[in-house]
Write an enzyme that holds these catalytic residues in place. Structure first.
Site, mmCIF file in Angstrom:
data_model
loop_
_atom_site.group_PDB
_atom_site.id
_atom_site.type_symbol
_atom_site.label_atom_id
_atom_site.label_comp_id
_atom_site.label_asym_id
_atom_site.label_seq_id
_atom_site.Cartn_x
_atom_site.Cartn_y
_atom_site.Cartn_z
ATOM 1 N N ASP A 8 12.789 -32.499 43.158
ATOM 2 C CA ASP A 8 11.369 -32.427 43.528
ATOM 3 C C ASP A 8 11.142 -33.046 44.898
ATOM 4 O O ASP A 8 10.047 -32.936 45.448
ATOM 5 C CB ASP A 8 10.537 -33.173 42.470
ATOM 6 C CG ASP A 8 9.035 -32.996 42.655
ATOM 7 O OD1 ASP A 8 8.604 -31.853 42.917
ATOM 8 O OD2 ASP A 8 8.284 -33.989 42.551
ATOM 9 N N SER A 21 18.687 -55.509 37.709
ATOM 10 C CA SER A 21 18.888 -56.477 36.619
ATOM 11 C C SER A 21 18.751 -55.741 35.289
ATOM 12 O O SER A 21 18.076 -54.706 35.205
ATOM 13 C CB SER A 21 17.839 -57.584 36.708
ATOM 14 O OG SER A 21 16.551 -57.012 36.612
ATOM 15 N N GLU A 48 10.751 -33.220 54.261
ATOM 16 C CA GLU A 48 9.814 -32.291 53.598
ATOM 17 C C GLU A 48 8.686 -31.944 54.556
ATOM 18 O O GLU A 48 8.267 -32.781 55.336
ATOM 19 C CB GLU A 48 9.210 -32.968 52.362
ATOM 20 C CG GLU A 48 10.225 -33.279 51.280
ATOM 21 C CD GLU A 48 9.606 -34.104 50.149
ATOM 22 O OE1 GLU A 48 8.357 -34.252 50.117
ATOM 23 O OE2 GLU A 48 10.338 -34.614 49.324
ATOM 24 N N ARG A 100 12.687 -40.034 46.073
ATOM 25 C CA ARG A 100 12.556 -39.631 47.473
ATOM 26 C C ARG A 100 13.877 -38.983 47.871
ATOM 27 O O ARG A 100 14.928 -39.384 47.355
ATOM 28 C CB ARG A 100 12.322 -40.854 48.394
ATOM 29 C CG ARG A 100 10.953 -41.504 48.253
ATOM 30 C CD ARG A 100 9.856 -40.656 48.897
ATOM 31 N NE ARG A 100 8.566 -41.302 48.857
ATOM 32 C CZ ARG A 100 7.616 -41.090 47.943
ATOM 33 N NH1 ARG A 100 7.825 -40.205 46.983
ATOM 34 N NH2 ARG A 100 6.463 -41.716 48.007
ATOM 35 N N LEU A 128 15.092 -48.228 36.444
ATOM 36 C CA LEU A 128 14.308 -48.205 35.197
ATOM 37 C C LEU A 128 12.987 -48.946 35.420
ATOM 38 O O LEU A 128 12.724 -49.978 34.815
ATOM 39 C CB LEU A 128 15.106 -48.831 34.051
ATOM 40 C CG LEU A 128 14.621 -48.443 32.661
ATOM 41 C CD1 LEU A 128 15.007 -46.994 32.339
ATOM 42 C CD2 LEU A 128 15.219 -49.382 31.605
ATOM 43 N N GLY A 129 12.169 -48.379 36.325
ATOM 44 C CA GLY A 129 10.837 -48.937 36.569
ATOM 45 C C GLY A 129 9.824 -48.225 35.695
ATOM 46 O O GLY A 129 10.157 -47.754 34.602
ATOM 47 N N HIS A 177 7.807 -31.070 45.795
ATOM 48 C CA HIS A 177 7.268 -32.440 45.647
ATOM 49 C C HIS A 177 5.922 -32.381 44.908
ATOM 50 O O HIS A 177 4.889 -32.758 45.441
ATOM 51 C CB HIS A 177 7.097 -33.132 47.012
ATOM 52 C CG HIS A 177 6.976 -34.626 46.883
ATOM 53 N ND1 HIS A 177 7.386 -35.499 47.859
ATOM 54 C CD2 HIS A 177 6.488 -35.406 45.878
ATOM 55 C CE1 HIS A 177 7.156 -36.745 47.487
ATOM 56 N NE2 HIS A 177 6.605 -36.717 46.282
HETATM 57 P P1 NAP Z 1 8.728 -49.031 40.105
HETATM 58 O O1 NAP Z 1 8.115 -49.277 38.773
HETATM 59 O O2 NAP Z 1 8.518 -50.024 41.189
HETATM 60 O O3 NAP Z 1 10.296 -48.825 39.857
HETATM 61 C C1 NAP Z 1 11.138 -48.672 40.930
HETATM 62 C C2 NAP Z 1 12.604 -48.856 40.564
HETATM 63 O O4 NAP Z 1 13.281 -48.945 41.826
HETATM 64 C C3 NAP Z 1 12.923 -50.116 39.779
HETATM 65 O O5 NAP Z 1 13.824 -49.790 38.758
HETATM 66 C C4 NAP Z 1 13.571 -51.020 40.807
HETATM 67 O O6 NAP Z 1 14.674 -51.727 40.315
HETATM 68 C C5 NAP Z 1 14.160 -50.055 41.810
HETATM 69 N N1 NAP Z 1 14.270 -50.692 43.126
HETATM 70 C C6 NAP Z 1 13.260 -51.165 43.893
HETATM 71 N N2 NAP Z 1 13.756 -51.676 45.041
HETATM 72 C C7 NAP Z 1 15.096 -51.540 44.966
HETATM 73 C C8 NAP Z 1 16.166 -51.890 45.832
HETATM 74 N N3 NAP Z 1 15.941 -52.487 47.013
HETATM 75 N N4 NAP Z 1 17.419 -51.608 45.444
HETATM 76 C C9 NAP Z 1 17.648 -51.020 44.244
HETATM 77 N N5 NAP Z 1 16.679 -50.665 43.375
HETATM 78 C C10 NAP Z 1 15.424 -50.925 43.740
HETATM 79 O O7 NAP Z 1 8.253 -47.662 40.715
HETATM 80 P P2 NAP Z 1 7.707 -46.358 39.945
HETATM 81 O O8 NAP Z 1 6.246 -46.467 39.776
HETATM 82 O O9 NAP Z 1 8.568 -46.094 38.768
HETATM 83 O O10 NAP Z 1 7.973 -45.254 41.083
HETATM 84 C C11 NAP Z 1 9.282 -44.994 41.531
HETATM 85 C C12 NAP Z 1 9.273 -44.048 42.704
HETATM 86 O O11 NAP Z 1 9.022 -42.722 42.267
HETATM 87 C C13 NAP Z 1 8.168 -44.283 43.749
HETATM 88 O O12 NAP Z 1 8.461 -45.348 44.606
HETATM 89 C C14 NAP Z 1 8.132 -42.953 44.474
HETATM 90 O O13 NAP Z 1 9.040 -42.951 45.546
HETATM 91 C C15 NAP Z 1 8.606 -41.968 43.407
HETATM 92 N N6 NAP Z 1 7.508 -41.063 43.009
HETATM 93 C C16 NAP Z 1 7.666 -39.719 43.174
HETATM 94 C C17 NAP Z 1 6.649 -38.838 42.807
HETATM 95 C C18 NAP Z 1 6.816 -37.360 42.933
HETATM 96 O O14 NAP Z 1 5.815 -36.662 43.069
HETATM 97 N N7 NAP Z 1 8.017 -36.822 42.858
HETATM 98 C C19 NAP Z 1 5.450 -39.345 42.308
HETATM 99 C C20 NAP Z 1 5.329 -40.713 42.133
HETATM 100 C C21 NAP Z 1 6.372 -41.569 42.490
HETATM 101 P P3 NAP Z 1 14.612 -53.202 39.713
HETATM 102 O O15 NAP Z 1 14.197 -52.992 38.302
HETATM 103 O O16 NAP Z 1 15.996 -53.678 39.880
HETATM 104 O O17 NAP Z 1 13.580 -53.951 40.515
#
Ligand code: NAP
Length: 315
Positions: free
Chosen positions: A258, A178, A263, A234, A154-155, A281
Site C-alpha cells: 500500500d 522490546s 509516491e 511507509r 507491534l504498535g 496508499h
Molecule cells: P505506533 O503505535 O507508534 O507503532 C509503531 C511501531 O514502530 C512500534 O511497534 C514501534 O516499536 C516501531 N518503531 C518506532 N520507532 C522505531 C525505531 N526507531 N526502530 C524500530 N522500530 C520502531 O504506530 P501506529 O499507529 O501503529 O502506525 C504505524 C505506522 O503505520 C505509521 O507511522 C504510518 O507510517 C503507517 N500508517 C500507514 C497508513 C496507510 O494508509 N497505509 C495509515 C496509517 C498509518 P516499539 O514497540 O519497539 O516502540
C-alpha cells in the site's frame, strides 16, 4: 469558531476537509508546504497553528518563517514528513491522528494478504475476459488461514493486524524493539530471525530516518520462496530495490503493498510484477475514517488555539 489565523498546509486536503477547517477558523490561509515564504511577513506573524496534510517535508526552514507558530497538527498517524526535532527545538508542539485509523489500515493489510494468496485480481480478470465462461478454471492458489505471520512493529496498527490474523488461526510472530505482553505470540529480537520463521511478513513500523530499510535485503531473502511481504507502513521501511529484485527473480512468492518510495510516481518496475498486489496508499481511505482523522486534527487545532490540552501530542 475562532478568528485566529490558521495555516492550512498541503495540497492533499480535500475540498470538504478544507471547508471544515475554514468554517471552524475563519481567518485561514492556504499554502503549499514549499511556498509559505510567498505569504506576507505580516500574515506569517499572525499564524499560531498549522493544519498539515501530505508528505512534503516540513522542517526548520518553514517553521522559521512563522515566528508565532505553536502547533503543527498533522492529518495522519505517521508524521515522518514533519521534523519533530526542529519543532521541539522551537517550542512548537506536533499532534497526529492515532487509533481512529487502526481498523481500516489493519483491514487493508489482511485484505491484501487474502487477495495475494487467493490470486483475486487475476480471478476477477479471469471472469471478465470470458476465460471462465470458455471452460477454463483459475489455477489453484494458496491457503492463508492456519499459516504463519510475522508482524514487524507491534504498535497500535500492528496489534490490530495480529488480532485479526489470530482469528484466521495463524501462528503469530512479531518483532519490536522490546518484547510485548501478548497472548501466545512469539517474539523475535531481530527481523531476519522473524522472517526466517514465517511465510507472511507484515510491516507496521513508523517511517522516517530511523527505520529506513529496517526490513533489509537479508530479511527479504530469509523469507524464502513461500514468503509474502505486506507493507502498510511507509515505502522507506523496506529495502525497495531488494524487494523488487526478489519479486522479479521469484525468490519470494509475492507482496501486497500500500506504500512505496516516491509516491505516487513509484518505481515503474513494480508495474510488471505479477505476484504483487499494489494499492494507492489507501490504508485509511474510507469516508468514515478520513472524517474521524479530520475531526481529530481539528480538535487538536481548536484545543491549542483555546489554550487547552492537546488531545494527541507527539512531542
Ligand atoms: P505506533 O503505535 O507508534 O507503532 C509503531 C511501531 O514502530 C512500534 O511497534 C514501534 O516499536 C516501531 N518503531 C518506532 N520507532 C522505531 C525505531 N526507531 N526502530 C524500530 N522500530 C520502531 O504506530 P501506529 O499507529 O501503529 O502506525 C504505524 C505506522 O503505520 C505509521 O507511522 C504510518 O507510517 C503507517 N500508517 C500507514 C497508513 C496507510 O494508509 N497505509 C495509515 C496509517 C498509518 P516499539 O514497540 O519497539 O516502540
Amino acid at each position: 469558531m475562532t478568528n485566529t489565523p490558521l495555516l492550512i498546509l498541503g495540497a492533499a486536503f480535500s475540498s470538504e476537509e478544507r471547508a471544515r477547517l475554514e468554517a471552524a477558523h475563519s481567518a485561514s490561509f492556504s499554502a503549499a508546504p514549499d511556498a509559505v515564504s510567498e505569504l506576507s511577513e505580516a500574515t506569517r506573524a499572525t499564524i499560531k497553528a498549522i493544519a498539515f496534510k501530505g508528505h512534503t517535508p516540513l522542517n526548520a526552514a518553514t517553521m522559521d518563517l512563522l515566528p508565532n507558530l505553536g502547533l503543527i497538527a498533522n492529518y495522519g498517524v505517521g508524521y515522518d514528513a514533519i521534523n519533530v526535532t526542529d519543532a521541539s527545538a522551537r517550542g512548537i508542539k506536533v499532534t497526529n491522528t492515532p487509533d481512529v485509523l487502526n481498523d481500516d489500515v489493519a483491514d487493508i493489510a489482511v485484505g491484501m494478504m487474502i487477495a495475494q494468496s487467493r490470486n483475486m485480481v487475476a480471478g476477477d480478470a479471469w471472469v471478465r475476459s470470458g476465460t471462465w465462461a470458455g471452460g477454463e478454471n483459475l489455477p489453484l492458489n494458496r491457503k492463508m488461514s492456519g499459516s504463519s505471520v510475522g508482524i514487524v512493529g507491534l504498535g497500535r496498527i500492528g496489534r490490530d493486524i495480529a488480532d485479526r490474523l489470530a482469528a484466521f488461526k495463524m501462528d503469530i510472530h512479531y518483532h519490536a524493539r522490546s518484547e510485548k505482553e501478548t497472548p501466545n505470540w512469539t517474539y523475535h529480537a531481530d527481523v531476519v530471525s522473524l522472517a526466517t520463521a514465517v511465510d507472511y511478513l507484515v510491516i507496521a513500523l513508523v517511517g522516517g530516518k530511523e527505520t529506513e530499510k529496517y526490513v533489509s535485503a537479508e530479511a527479504i531473502a530469509a523469507l524464502g520462496p513461500r514468503g509474502v511481504v505486506i507493507n502498510i507502513s511507509r515505502g522507506s521501511t523496506i529495502d525497495e530495490d531488494a524487494l523488487i529484485k526478489a519479486l522479479a527473480d521469484g525468490t519470494i512468492a509475492g507482496a501486497g503493498l500500500d506504500v512505496f518510495n516516491d509516491e505516487p510516481k513509484i518505481d515503474e518496475r513494480f508495474y510488471d510484477l505479477k505476484t504483487a498486489i499494489l494499492q494507492p496508499h489507501q490504508g485509511s481511505g474510507t469516508v468514515e475514517t478520513r472524517r474521524a482523522m479530520a475531526e481529530l486534527q481539528l480538535a487538536n487545532v481548536s484545543a491549542h488555539l483555546a489554550g487547552k490540552d492537546l488531545l494527541t501530542p507527539v512531542n
